[in-house]
Write a protein that holds these residues in place. Structure first.
Motif, PDB file in Angstrom:
ATOM      1  N   ALA A 186       0.830  -1.092   0.007  1.00 36.57           N
ATOM      2  CA  ALA A 186       0.128  -0.074  -0.039  1.00 36.57           C
ATOM      3  C   ALA A 186       0.783   1.464   0.083  1.00 36.57           C
ATOM      4  CB  ALA A 186      -0.900  -0.057   1.123  1.00 36.57           C
ATOM      5  N   GLU A 187       2.023   1.223   0.658  1.00 32.47           N
ATOM      6  CA  GLU A 187       2.923   2.309   0.857  1.00 32.47           C
ATOM      7  C   GLU A 187       3.471   2.689  -0.533  1.00 32.47           C
ATOM      8  OE1 GLU A 187       4.456  -0.477   2.741  1.00 32.47           O
ATOM      9  OE2 GLU A 187       2.594  -0.069   3.920  1.00 32.47           O
TER      10      GLU A 187
ATOM     11  N   ASN B 129       0.763   4.340  -2.877  1.00 28.97           N
ATOM     12  CA  ASN B 129       0.505   5.685  -2.555  1.00 28.97           C
ATOM     13  C   ASN B 129       1.588   6.513  -3.106  1.00 28.97           C
ATOM     14  OD1 ASN B 129      -1.672   5.031  -1.236  1.00 28.97           O
ATOM     15  ND2 ASN B 129      -0.987   5.328   0.847  1.00 28.97           N
TER      16      ASN B 129
ATOM     17  N   TYR C 260       1.198   6.776  -7.023  1.00 24.23           N
ATOM     18  CA  TYR C 260       0.182   7.377  -7.711  1.00 24.23           C
ATOM     19  C   TYR C 260       0.502   8.874  -7.539  1.00 24.23           C
ATOM     20  CZ  TYR C 260      -2.506   9.020  -3.519  1.00 24.23           C
ATOM     21  OH  TYR C 260      -2.768   9.617  -2.521  1.00 24.23           O
TER      22      TYR C 260
ATOM     23  N   ASP D  45       2.901   9.850   0.653  1.00 22.17           N
ATOM     24  CA  ASP D  45       1.491   9.126   0.733  1.00 22.17           C
ATOM     25  C   ASP D  45       0.324  10.327   0.415  1.00 22.17           C
ATOM     26  OD1 ASP D  45       1.692  10.143   2.928  1.00 22.17           O
ATOM     27  OD2 ASP D  45       1.218   8.218   3.905  1.00 22.17           O
TER      28      ASP D  45
ATOM     29  N   TYR E 152      -2.151  17.689   0.787  1.00 19.36           N
ATOM     30  CA  TYR E 152      -2.983  18.446   1.878  1.00 19.36           C
ATOM     31  C   TYR E 152      -2.397  17.928   3.326  1.00 19.36           C
ATOM     32  CZ  TYR E 152      -7.385  18.927  -0.827  1.00 19.36           C
ATOM     33  OH  TYR E 152      -8.152  19.252  -1.833  1.00 19.36           O
ATOM     34  N   PRO E 153      -2.011  18.970   3.976  1.00 21.75           N
ATOM     35  CA  PRO E 153      -1.909  18.716   5.321  1.00 21.75           C
ATOM     36  C   PRO E 153      -3.086  18.403   6.055  1.00 21.75           C
ATOM     37  CG  PRO E 153      -1.813  20.951   5.142  1.00 21.75           C
ATOM     38  CD  PRO E 153      -2.245  20.503   3.770  1.00 21.75           C
TER      39      PRO E 153
ATOM     40  N   LEU F 119      -2.042  15.420   6.615  1.00 26.50           N
ATOM     41  CA  LEU F 119      -1.170  14.312   6.064  1.00 26.50           C
ATOM     42  C   LEU F 119       0.410  14.506   5.678  1.00 26.50           C
ATOM     43  CD1 LEU F 119      -1.561  11.177   6.041  1.00 26.50           C
ATOM     44  CD2 LEU F 119      -2.328  11.679   3.548  1.00 26.50           C
TER      45      LEU F 119
ATOM     46  N   GLY G 179       1.224  14.157   9.711  1.00 28.16           N
ATOM     47  CA  GLY G 179       0.233  12.903   9.593  1.00 28.16           C
ATOM     48  C   GLY G 179       0.748  11.565   8.949  1.00 28.16           C
ATOM     49  N   GLY G 180       1.884  11.693   8.405  1.00 24.73           N
ATOM     50  CA  GLY G 180       2.200  10.829   7.517  1.00 24.73           C
ATOM     51  C   GLY G 180       3.072   9.676   8.394  1.00 24.73           C
TER      52      GLY G 180
ATOM     53  N   ARG H  74      -7.327   6.991  -5.311  1.00 20.75           N
ATOM     54  CA  ARG H  74      -6.278   6.837  -4.365  1.00 20.75           C
ATOM     55  C   ARG H  74      -6.319   5.796  -3.492  1.00 20.75           C
ATOM     56  NH1 ARG H  74      -5.905  13.442  -3.483  1.00 20.75           N
ATOM     57  NH2 ARG H  74      -4.955  13.792  -5.445  1.00 20.75           N
ATOM     58  N   ILE H  75      -7.044   4.777  -3.977  1.00 19.58           N
ATOM     59  CA  ILE H  75      -7.036   3.317  -3.161  1.00 19.58           C
ATOM     60  C   ILE H  75      -6.041   2.324  -3.639  1.00 19.58           C
ATOM     61  CG2 ILE H  75      -8.933   3.948  -1.881  1.00 19.58           C
ATOM     62  CD1 ILE H  75     -10.830   2.138  -3.653  1.00 19.58           C
ATOM     63  N   ALA H  76      -5.425   1.577  -2.883  1.00 21.72           N
ATOM     64  CA  ALA H  76      -4.453   0.805  -3.648  1.00 21.72           C
ATOM     65  C   ALA H  76      -5.082  -0.660  -3.807  1.00 21.72           C
ATOM     66  CB  ALA H  76      -3.289   0.430  -2.430  1.00 21.72           C
TER      67      ALA H  76
END
Lengths: 619, 274
Positions: free
Chosen positions: A122-123, A126, A129, A192, A198-199, A201, A205-206, A521-523
C-alpha cells in the motif's frame, strides 16, 4: 545536460555530507542538499554564467549558434538562447517526463486490475500514484513551454523571445525540478499525500520517517520559477514584438491562447509557492500553519504554546493556483485545435473574436472557481454556493469553443491527415471531459461523486482532450517545419486509431466505476463493488495507450532521417511560419520581415492575403 | 461578387438540407445516448431521503449530457462523412467567418441553463443540509485507519459498527481522532452525501452531515479522503435496521449478529437503475 545533472548531484551530496557531519536530521540534510543541488545544476549547465559575470562587472554578448568548434546538434544539450532550440528542449524533456509518469500509471493500473494487493504494498502504491500526478503535471508544463516557446515568436513575426537568457533559465531551472520530483519517490520512503499534499497528512500525519514529500514540495516549488519566468517572457514578447500590422485581433488564435495561459501562470503561481513553502516550513521548523491540534511528534503529547492552524487554509491557497493550472494546461491545447481546424477544413475559423475572448474568459472565470475542489471539505456554507455558480459559468466559454469548432468544420472540405485526426480526437475526448464536468459542479451531485473515479475519468479526459491530443496534433503538424521532413503518415494513423478509442474506453470506464462507488487513491478495492470487469478494461486500455505512444516516438525519431523532404507549406496554411521557405528556419526566423495586411483565417476568400513580405527597400 | 450571387440560391438550399438532416439525426440520437448512458452508468441503491433529491439532479444532468453529446457528436460525424475534400480539389471551402445571431444563442442559452442548474442545485443543497425534526445525533470518529461511532444520547461509545434505524433523521457529527489527526471523509455510497472529517480545536468546529436512511440492509462506510497507508481499507460495516431492533441494540439486548439474522438484513444490491 550531463553537466547540469552532475552539478546537481555533486552539490547536493556535498551539502548533505556537511549537514550529516554537523548532525542534522536526514530530512533537513536532504532538503538543504536539494536546494544547493538546484544551484549546482544551474552552475553546471552554465545558464546563469552571463548573469554572474554581470554581477562582477563584466560585460557579455549574447552568443547565437553552437559554441565554437562544436557541431550544430550540441546546441540542444546545453543552454542556448534561441527560442526554437529551447522549444525543442522543452518538447523532448516533456515527452521523456510524460513517459516516466505514464510508466508509473501502467504499474498501478496493473495492480488495480484485480482486487487485493498483487505486487505493490500500500505504501508503494501511494508513492507511485502521488508521483504519477506530479510528474505528469511537470511533463505537461514542459510541453506547454515547448508549444509557447516554439510557436509564439514565430507566429507573431518576432526574431526571438524578448528575454532570451531568461528563456534559457526557464528551461534549465525546470530540469533540476523534474529531477527532484522523480527523486522524491526514492528518498525518505516516498510520500503518500498525493500531488495535492494536503496537510496534516503531508506535515505531521504521514507515517514516521517518511519525508519524500519534502523533495516533492521543493521540486514543485522550483518549477514555479520556470512558470513565472516563462510567462513574463511570453507576455512581453506578445506585447512588444508583433510584426507590423498585427493588431491583437489579427494575431493567430494560438497566440491568444498563449497570452491567456501566460496571464494565468504569471498571476497565480505565487500562491502555490506560498502554500508549498508553508508546508515545508511546518515540517522543518515546526511552524504551525495547518494543524488545529498540535501534537509534539516526539513525546506524543499536546504541544504547549503553539498557535493553532487550519487545514482548510492550505486547500484554499493550493487550489487558488492548482485550479487555474488546469487552464494553463488546456488553453494552449484548445488554441492548437482552433489553429488547426481551419487549415484542414479549408474554411475560416468560425467566430475568431468570441473564441479569443472565450480564452480570456476561461482564464478569468478560472481564477474564481478554485473552491469547487473543496465542496466536501467543510468550508463555509455560503462560499460553497458561490463557487457552484462560478463553476457552472465555465461551461459557457467552453461551449463557445465547441460550437465554433463544429461550425468551422460544417460545410468545409475536410482532410483527415494525422494532425487533423488528433484534433478530432481532442474534440471528442475534451467533450467527454466537458460533459462530465457540470455534474461535479452542482454541489448535491458532487457530494456523491467527489473523490471517486468519476473525478479521475473527468480530469483525465480534460487533460488528454485539452492537452495531450492537441500536443500530439501540434507535434505532427509542425514536424515538417521543425525537421524539414514529413512524418510517416501510416504510423501516425495507427497511433491515432489505437490511442483515441483506447482513451475513450479508459475514461468512460473510470467514470463508470466511480459512479458505482470506487474511491480515488486506493491501493485495493472491495470485490463487492462489482467493478472488476471494468477495471480490467481500463487497464488494457491504458496499456494500448502506452504502446501507441511508443509508436509515435519511433515515428518521430525514424522519420527525421528516412522520410521524404517536406515542402515549404505542405498543409496550405496561411500562417506566417509556413511562408518561410523549405529547409531549416533561419536563426532569426524571417530573413525578410513581413507585415500583416489581412485576416489570419480568410480561407476561401479569393485574393485575401494575411501577410506580405516587406521589400528590403522599404526598410 | 457576381459568382457569389449566381450560386447563392442553390447553396442556401444545400445548407438548409444539410442542417435539417443533421438536426433530425441529432434528435433521434439523443434518446439513444440517454438509454446507453443509463445502462452503463448505474448509481448505487437510493438509500436515503437525501439520495432521492440528489438523484433527481443526477437524472437531469444525464438528460442534459445526452442532449449535448448528440448535438456535438452527430453533426461532427455528419460533417466528417459529407464535407470531405476531394483528392484533387485545390479550392478552399466557402468563406464563412461567423454569425452573430448563432454566437448570441450559444452564449445566452447555455448561461440560462447552467444558472438554472445552479439554482436548483442550491435548492436541493439547502434541503439536504437543513436540520430535521427529531434528529438523532451520532458522533463519527475517524482515525488512521478505521472508524468509531458514539451514540451520545444513549450513552453508547466506541462502536466499531455503524448501526442506524431506518426512517430516522440522523445528524452525524464528524471528528478526526487518534495519534495523527489527519483528514478523512465520511461516505456511504447508498446515501450519496459525503463530508470530510477534520481535526478540530473545539467541539463546535466539528463538521455535520445529515442523512435519513430509507432502505433496510447492510453496506459500508468508506473513507474518501487520502489519509495514509491504510486508506484503502478504512471501512466500517453499516447496518440499517428497524427502529425496535435498533433500540434493542442500543440497550445491549441484542447483538448486531442477532439482528441481522432476525430481521434478515442483507447487503444492499448494486445499481439503482437495474
Amino acid at each position: 545536460m550531463v553537466r547540469a545533472l552532475i552539478g546537481q548531484f555533486v552539490f547536493m551530496f556535498g551539502t548533505m555530507g556537511i549537514m550529516s557531519a554537523l548532525g542534522a536530521s536526514a530530512e533537513a540534510a536532504w532538503f538543504l542538499g536539494a536546494i544547493v543541488g538546484v544551484l549546482g545544476s544551474l552552475l553546471g549547465s552554465g545558464v546563469i554564467a552571463d548573469w554572474l559575470k554581470w554581477c562582477i562587472g563584466r560585460e557579455t554578448v549574447l552568443v547565437h549558434g553552437a559554441p565554437a568548434d562544436m557541431p550544430e546538434w550540441s546546441r540542444y544539450f546545453g543552454p542556448d538562447v534561441n527560442h526554437k532550440v529551447i522549444g525543442i528542449q522543452y518538447g523532448v524533456a516533456s515527452l521523456v517526463v510524460l513517459l516516466v509518469g505514464g510508466l508509473l500509471a501502467v504499474i498501478f493500473r496493473l495492480e488495480l486490475s484485480a482486487p487485493g494487493l498483487q505486487f505493490l504494498a500500500a505504501e508503494d502504491y501511494n508513492t507511485i500514484y502521488s508521483a504519477h500526478g506530479i510528474i505528469m503535471i511537470a511533463g505537461i508544463l514542459l510541453g506547454v513551454g515547448a508549444m509557447l516557446n516554439y510557436l509564439v515568436p514565430i507566429m507573431i513575426g518576432a526574431h526571438d523571445m524578448a528575454f532570451p537568457r531568461l528563456n534559457a533559465f526557464s528551461f534549465w531551472i525546470a530540469v533540476p525540478s523534474a529531477t527532484l520530483l522523480i527523486m522524491a519517490m526514492f528518498v525518505g520512503q516516498g510520500w503518500d499525500s498525493g500531488w495535492t499534499g494536503y496537510p496534516p497528512l503531508s506535515t505531521t500525519g504521514g507515517a514516521a520517517g517518511i519525508f519524500g514529500v519534502q523533495l516533492f514540495l521543493l521540486g514543485f516549488y522550483i518549477n514555479g520559477f520556470s512558470s513565472i519566468a516563462g510567462a513574463i517572457n511570453i507576455l512581453v514578447t506578445v506585447a512588444t514584438m508583433r510584426a507590423k500590422g498585427m493588431t491583437l485581433w489579427r494575431m493567430p488564435i494560438f497566440v491568444w491562447a498563449g497570452l491567456s495561459t501566460a496571464l494565468l501562470q504569471f498571476t497565480v503561481t505565487q500562491t502555490l509557492a506560498v502554500s508549498l513553502m508553508m508546508v515545508m516550513f511546518q515540517r522543518l521548523f515546526g511552524m504551525n500553519f495547518f494543524n488545529p491540534t498540535v501534537t509534539n511528534v516526539v513525546t506524543g503529547t499536546l504541544a504547549e504554546g503553539v498557535p493553532v492552524g487550519n487545514p482548510l487554509l492550505y486547500q484554499h491557497l493550493f487550489w487558488f493556483y492548482s485550479h487555474p493550472a488546469v487552464y494553463v494546461f488546456i488553453l494552449p491545447g484548445l488554441g492548437i485545435v482552433s489553429e488547426l481546424l481551419p487549415v484542414f477544413s479549408r474554411k475560416p475559423l468560425f467566430g475568431y473574436k468570441p473564441i479569443a475572448l472565450a480564452s480570456i474568459g476561461i482564464a478569468f472565470v478560472g481564477m474564481l472557481v478554485w473552491a469547487h475542489h473543496m465542496f466536501t471539505s467543510g468550508m463555509n456554507e455560503n462560499l460553497r454556493a458561490f463557487f457552484m455558480f462560478t463553476t457552472m459559468m465555465v461551461a459557457v466559454p467552453t461551449g463557445i469553443k465547441f460550437f465554433s469548432w463544429l461550425a468551422t468544420m460544417w460545410g468545409g472540405k475536410l482532410e483527415l491527415k494525422t494532425p487533423m485526426l488528433f484534433v478530432l480526437g481532442a474534440i471528442s475526448v475534451f467533450l467527454i471531459g466537458g460533459l462530465s464536468g457540470p455534474i461535479l459542479g452542482t454541489i448535491p451531485t458532487d457530494l456523491a461523486l467527489h473523490d471517486t473515479y468519476w473525478v479521475v475519468g473527468h480530469f483525465h479526459a480534460t487533460m488528454f482532450g485539452g492537452y495531450i491530443f492537441p500536443f500530439f496534433a501540434a507535434i505532427y503538424y509542425w514536424y515538417p517545419k521543425i525537421t524539414g521532413r514529413m512524418y510517416n503518415e501510416t504510423l501516425g494513423k495507427i497511433h491515432f486509431y489505437l490511442m483515441v478509442p483506447g482513451f475513450w474506453v479508459m475514461s468512460l470506464g473510470q467514470m463508470r466505476i466511480g459512479l458505482m462507488g470506487m474511491r480515488r487513491r486506493i491501493a485495493d478495492y472491495d470485490p463487492m463493488l462489482g467493478v472488476q470487469t471494468t477495471q480490467i478494461l481500463v487497464t488494457v486500455a491504458a496499456l494500448i495507450i502506452g504502446w501507441s505512444i511508443l509508436i509515435m516516438i519511433y515515428n518521430l525519431i525514424s522519420s527525421a532521417r528516412t522520410e521524404k523532404v517536406a515542402a515549404a507549406n505542405p498543409w496550405g496554411s496561411r500562417s506566417p511560419e509556413w511562408q518561410i521557405p523549405a529547409g531549416p528556419i533561419p536563426e532569426f526566423n524571417y530573413d525578410t520581415p513581413f507585415e500583416v495586411v489581412g485576416e489570419p483565417y480568410d480561407y476561401g476568400l479569393p485574393g485575401a492575403n494575411y501577410t506580405r513580405e516587406i521589400p528590403a527597400a522599404a526598410d | 461578387m457576381a459568382s457569389v450571387a449566381k450560386h447563392s440560391a442553390p447553396k442556401r438550399a444545400g445548407h438548409v438540407r444539410h442542417i435539417g438532416i443533421a438536426a433530425i439525426l441529432t434528435l433521434i440520437a439523443a434518446p439513444l445516448v440517454w438509454l446507453v448512458l443509463n445502462a452503463v452508468y448505474r448509481l448505487p441503491q437510493e438509500g436515503s431521503a437525501q439520495a432521492v433529491r440528489i438523484d433527481q439532479l443526477f437524472q437531469a444532468h444525464f438528460i442534459m449530457i445526452s442532449l449535448l453529446f448528440a448535438m456535438i457528436v452527430v453533426p461532427t460525424i455528419y460533417a466528417l462523412v459529407v464535407f470531405r475534400r476531394d483528392e484533387f480539389d485545390e479550392e478552399d471551402a466557402e468563406h464563412i467567418h461567423g454569425n452573430n445571431l448563432l454566437e448570441a444563442i450559444w452564449i445566452i442559452v447555455p448561461t440560462i441553463i447552467v444558472l438554472g442548474f445552479g439554482v436548483w442545485g442550491f435548492d436541493i443543497l439547502r434541503d439536504i443540509t437543513a436540520p430535521q425534526q427529531g434528529e438523532m445525533e451520532i458522533v463519527v470518529k475517524g482515525f488512521q485507519w478505521g472508524w468509531f461511532f458514539d451514540y451520545p444520547e444513549a450513552g453508547v461509545t466506541g462502536s466499531s459498527d455503524l448501526v442506524v434505524p431506518v426512517g430516522t433523521p440522523i445528524k452525524f457529527v464528524l471528528e478526526s481522532t487518534g495519534n495523527n489527526k489527519v483528514l478523512h471523509s465520511f461516505w456511504v455510497p447508498e446515501w450519496r452525501v459525503k463530508q470530510d472529517v477534520l481535526p478540530v480545536e473545539t467541539p463546535e468546529e466539528r463538521r455535520i452531515i445529515r442523512v435519513t436512511p430509507t432502505l433496510l440492509g447492510s453496506t459500508m462506510v468508506r473513507c474518501a479522503e487520502i489519509c495514509g497507508t491504510g486508506h484503502h481499507s478504512m471501512r466500517a460495516n453499516v447496518y440499517i435496521v428497524p427502529q425496535d431492533s435498533f433500540e434493542a441494540w442500543l440497550a445491549g439486548e441484542m447483538t448486531i449478529e442477532e439482528i441481522v439474522a432476525a430481521d434478515n438484513i442483507e447487503p444492499l444490491p448494486l445499481g439503482a437503475n437495474q
